[in-house]
Scaffold this motif. Structure first.
Motif, PDB file in Angstrom:
ATOM      1  N   SER A 246       0.851  -1.185   0.000  1.00  0.00           N
ATOM      2  CA  SER A 246       0.000   0.000   0.000  1.00  0.00           C
ATOM      3  C   SER A 246       0.890   1.239   0.000  1.00  0.00           C
ATOM      4  N   ARG A 247       0.310   2.378  -0.269  1.00  0.00           N
ATOM      5  CA  ARG A 247       1.087   3.608  -0.252  1.00  0.00           C
ATOM      6  C   ARG A 247       1.685   3.851   1.135  1.00  0.00           C
ATOM      7  N   GLU A 248       0.884   3.651   2.192  1.00  0.00           N
ATOM      8  CA  GLU A 248       1.377   3.881   3.543  1.00  0.00           C
ATOM      9  C   GLU A 248       2.544   2.954   3.875  1.00  0.00           C
ATOM     10  N   ASP A 249       2.416   1.665   3.514  1.00  0.00           N
ATOM     11  CA  ASP A 249       3.488   0.719   3.789  1.00  0.00           C
ATOM     12  C   ASP A 249       4.732   1.044   2.968  1.00  0.00           C
ATOM     13  N   THR A 250       4.536   1.529   1.751  1.00  0.00           N
ATOM     14  CA  THR A 250       5.677   1.920   0.918  1.00  0.00           C
ATOM     15  C   THR A 250       6.427   3.082   1.542  1.00  0.00           C
ATOM     16  N   GLU A 251       5.676   4.054   2.050  1.00  0.00           N
ATOM     17  CA  GLU A 251       6.314   5.196   2.713  1.00  0.00           C
ATOM     18  C   GLU A 251       7.088   4.752   3.944  1.00  0.00           C
ATOM     19  N   GLN A 252       6.516   3.811   4.708  1.00  0.00           N
ATOM     20  CA  GLN A 252       7.207   3.307   5.885  1.00  0.00           C
ATOM     21  C   GLN A 252       8.462   2.528   5.489  1.00  0.00           C
ATOM     22  N   ARG A 273       8.150  14.191  10.082  1.00  0.00           N
ATOM     23  CA  ARG A 273       8.687  13.580   8.879  1.00  0.00           C
ATOM     24  C   ARG A 273       7.942  14.100   7.651  1.00  0.00           C
ATOM     25  N   ALA A 274       8.700  14.610   6.688  1.00  0.00           N
ATOM     26  CA  ALA A 274       8.073  15.107   5.467  1.00  0.00           C
ATOM     27  C   ALA A 274       7.454  13.947   4.704  1.00  0.00           C
ATOM     28  N   LYS A 275       6.313  14.202   4.094  1.00  0.00           N
ATOM     29  CA  LYS A 275       5.645  13.153   3.329  1.00  0.00           C
ATOM     30  C   LYS A 275       6.387  12.964   2.009  1.00  0.00           C
ATOM     31  N   PRO A 276       6.869  11.768   1.732  1.00  0.00           N
ATOM     32  CA  PRO A 276       7.641  11.566   0.497  1.00  0.00           C
ATOM     33  C   PRO A 276       6.728  11.430  -0.717  1.00  0.00           C
ATOM     34  N   TYR A 277       7.266  11.809  -1.865  1.00  0.00           N
ATOM     35  CA  TYR A 277       6.579  11.576  -3.129  1.00  0.00           C
ATOM     36  C   TYR A 277       7.053  10.234  -3.662  1.00  0.00           C
ATOM     37  N   ALA A 409       6.833   5.272 -10.816  1.00  0.00           N
ATOM     38  CA  ALA A 409       6.444   6.069  -9.648  1.00  0.00           C
ATOM     39  C   ALA A 409       7.143   5.581  -8.385  1.00  0.00           C
ATOM     40  N   TRP A 410       7.287   4.263  -8.267  1.00  0.00           N
ATOM     41  CA  TRP A 410       7.948   3.714  -7.082  1.00  0.00           C
ATOM     42  C   TRP A 410       9.462   3.890  -7.145  1.00  0.00           C
ATOM     43  N   LYS A 411      10.078   3.418  -8.237  1.00  0.00           N
ATOM     44  CA  LYS A 411      11.549   3.423  -8.300  1.00  0.00           C
ATOM     45  C   LYS A 411      12.101   4.846  -8.359  1.00  0.00           C
ATOM     46  N   LEU A 412      11.489   5.715  -9.159  1.00  0.00           N
ATOM     47  CA  LEU A 412      11.936   7.105  -9.204  1.00  0.00           C
ATOM     48  C   LEU A 412      11.700   7.790  -7.864  1.00  0.00           C
TER      49      LEU A 412
END
Length: 477
Positions: A246-252, A273-277, A409-412
């Motif tokens: 999920s997006r949240e788990d990816t950010e973590q 913590r700044a929210k990452p793109y 979107a993920w790798k970049l």
């Protein structure tokens, strides 16, 4: 302040003291012994043929020299070489290679194959002859003289047991067979050392049981252990896939990989913590998942500094594959790149099939800045994503375009790159930009943006705008 996106903590912990562009060898302690029963099954041979049992066949390459064709088969007056064989081992992917990678094959390559299932011959199929634009940068170790060969693109023909090939000299791929060189009026000579490559991708190793080398040995080779360990920050060793998050788990996960880097905020004096793109991590089939024989590739891994751009390609291997065959196509391309063309590993960092499945390409870790051989002159600080198929006139599937966007979107995002943005890459040399020139490119570019080529095909190139906007949306921009 925005989050620091250098991935320094991740790379320091996972690559160790490896410096930029240096091969990193690994001797790693991983589970290495198969149960005796499984090892016995892998080693089993049939009494009738003496071959390894079907579920253990690792693949093979037949390299057959082309010969001048008889006068009756010469079309026009131009030189022609070819081969007709119905006594070959089964194969599913074909291509033509020659000695000098800097020599262009000006002419036409056509192949027809006999289906092993039906015994019927296909019609003549054209093979893309301009393939030199994929590859290692000039002057690098991977492009050392005598190691790399000139080659056509590979063509997927499915399980076949007969082949007919003809190579017709001309002034270019668009020229009629036999057309003379426009400057001299003489027939254009063919490259020396023309050989037909027949690739059997082999069968996927059994998925059950502990990780094992595809060759069937009981102990993992160093190369296999290293390939498994390269993704150890994401999944257990030997995993068949890296699951989507999920997006949240990816950010973590990014925070964990970054070593907990924080941006200072001013809310009640606390650190926030700044929210990452970054886009949600997509599902990726690992090299073990698609059945890579790690003994084929060069030892260790080569890394670049970061990932600033993604180049989109098509494999030009044809669209006549089923999605259930995609792993076999990937194994075939891998073997062709390494055994036939002389590269250290498959050139692309990732491959995507027409059903939208993403496959790990060059070994070294899907989250790491692995240096590929995909966009001659621009392999540093970039990654290559190849959509399996040919997309000059055929429209790419929506699933494939979506997968490219999700992967980008993920790798970049791991490296702080905006899919809608621009970036600068320094050319390593090519036919569009001289070596050393800083070139401004789209963060998501087509292969043709860095090299004068038709890749990734007119129809796929037209979808890159969609991929950019979708990837930016997945990143939350």
């Amino acid at each position: 302040m925005s989050m620091i996106m250098s991935m320094r903590g991740f790379l320091t912990s996972s690559i160790g003291a490896t410096s930029l562009g240096v091969t990193c060898a690994a001797a790693l302690a991983l589970p290495s012994v198969l149960p005796a029963a499984a090892a016995s099954v892998r080693a089993e041979r049939t009494a009738a043929t003496g071959r390894v049992a079907k579920d253990a066949v690792p693949g093979s390459t037949q390299s057959l020299p082309l010969v001048p064709l008889t006068r009756e088969r010469v079309l026009g007056t131009a030189p022609e070489q070819g081969l007709y064989r119905v006594d070959v081992r089964h194969f599913s992917l074909v291509g033509v290679v020659w000695d000098d990678p800097d020599t262009e094959l000006k002419g036409r390559v056509q192949i027809r194959n006999r289906s092993a299932a039906t015994g019927q011959w296909s019609g003549w199929q054209d093979v893309e002859t301009h393939n030199e634009d994929h590859g290692a940068d000039p002057g690098t170790a991977e492009r050392a003289p005598g190691r790399v060969h000139g080659a056509t693109a590979p063509l997927w023909v499915d399980d076949s047991d007969g082949v007919d090939v003809r190579v017709l000299a001309g002034s270019g791929t668009s020229a009629a067979p036999g057309a003379p060189d426009r400057r001299t009026g003489d027939p254009t000579p063919l490259p020396s050392g023309l050989r037909l490559e027949l690739v059997d991708p082999g069968d996927e190793p059994p998925a059950q049981g502990p990780p094992a080398d595809v060759s069937g040995t009981a102990a993992l080779t160093e190369a296999t252990a290293a390939a498994y360990a390269a993704n150890a920050d994401l999944v257990p060793a030997g995993a068949l896939e890296i699951p989507e998050l999920s997006r949240e788990d990816t950010e973590q996960e990014l925070i964990r990989l970054e070593g907990g880097v924080e941006a200072e905020g001013s809310v009640a004096g606390d650190a926030v913590r700044a929210k990452p793109y970054i886009g949600p991590r997509p599902r990726i089939v690992t090299r073990r998942g698609w059945g890579a024989d790690e003994s084929l590739r060069g030892g260790g891994f080569v890394y670049t500094k970061k990932i600033k751009a993604a180049f989109v390609h098509h494999t030009v291997s044809g669209n006549k594959y089923r999605c259930s065959q995609a792993a076999s196509v990937v194994r075939g391309i891998y073997r062709y790149h390494v055994k036939s063309m002389g590269w250290r590993d498959v050139g692309y960092n990732f491959l995507v099939d027409k059903c939208g499945t993403i496959y790990e390409g060059r070994a070294g870790g899907v989250a790491k800045p692995v240096k590929g051989a995909h966009t001659l002159g621009f392999n540093s600080n970039s990654m290559g994503i190849a959509v399996i198929g040919t997309y000059g006139s055929a429209k790419p599937s929506g699933a494939a375009v979506k997968a490219v966007a999700r992967l980008a979107a993920w790798k970049l995002g791991l490296y702080g790159a905006n899919p809608r943005g621009k970036t600068y890459l320094k050319s390593g040399g090519g036919n569009l930009y001289p070596k050393g020139k800083n070139v401004r490119l789209n963060v998501i570019s087509g292969h043709r943006d860095g090299f004068a080529t038709s890749c990734p095909g007119k129809r796929l190139y037209a979808k890159l705008g969609t991929a950019r906007s979708s990837a930016a949306r997945y990143q939350g921009r």
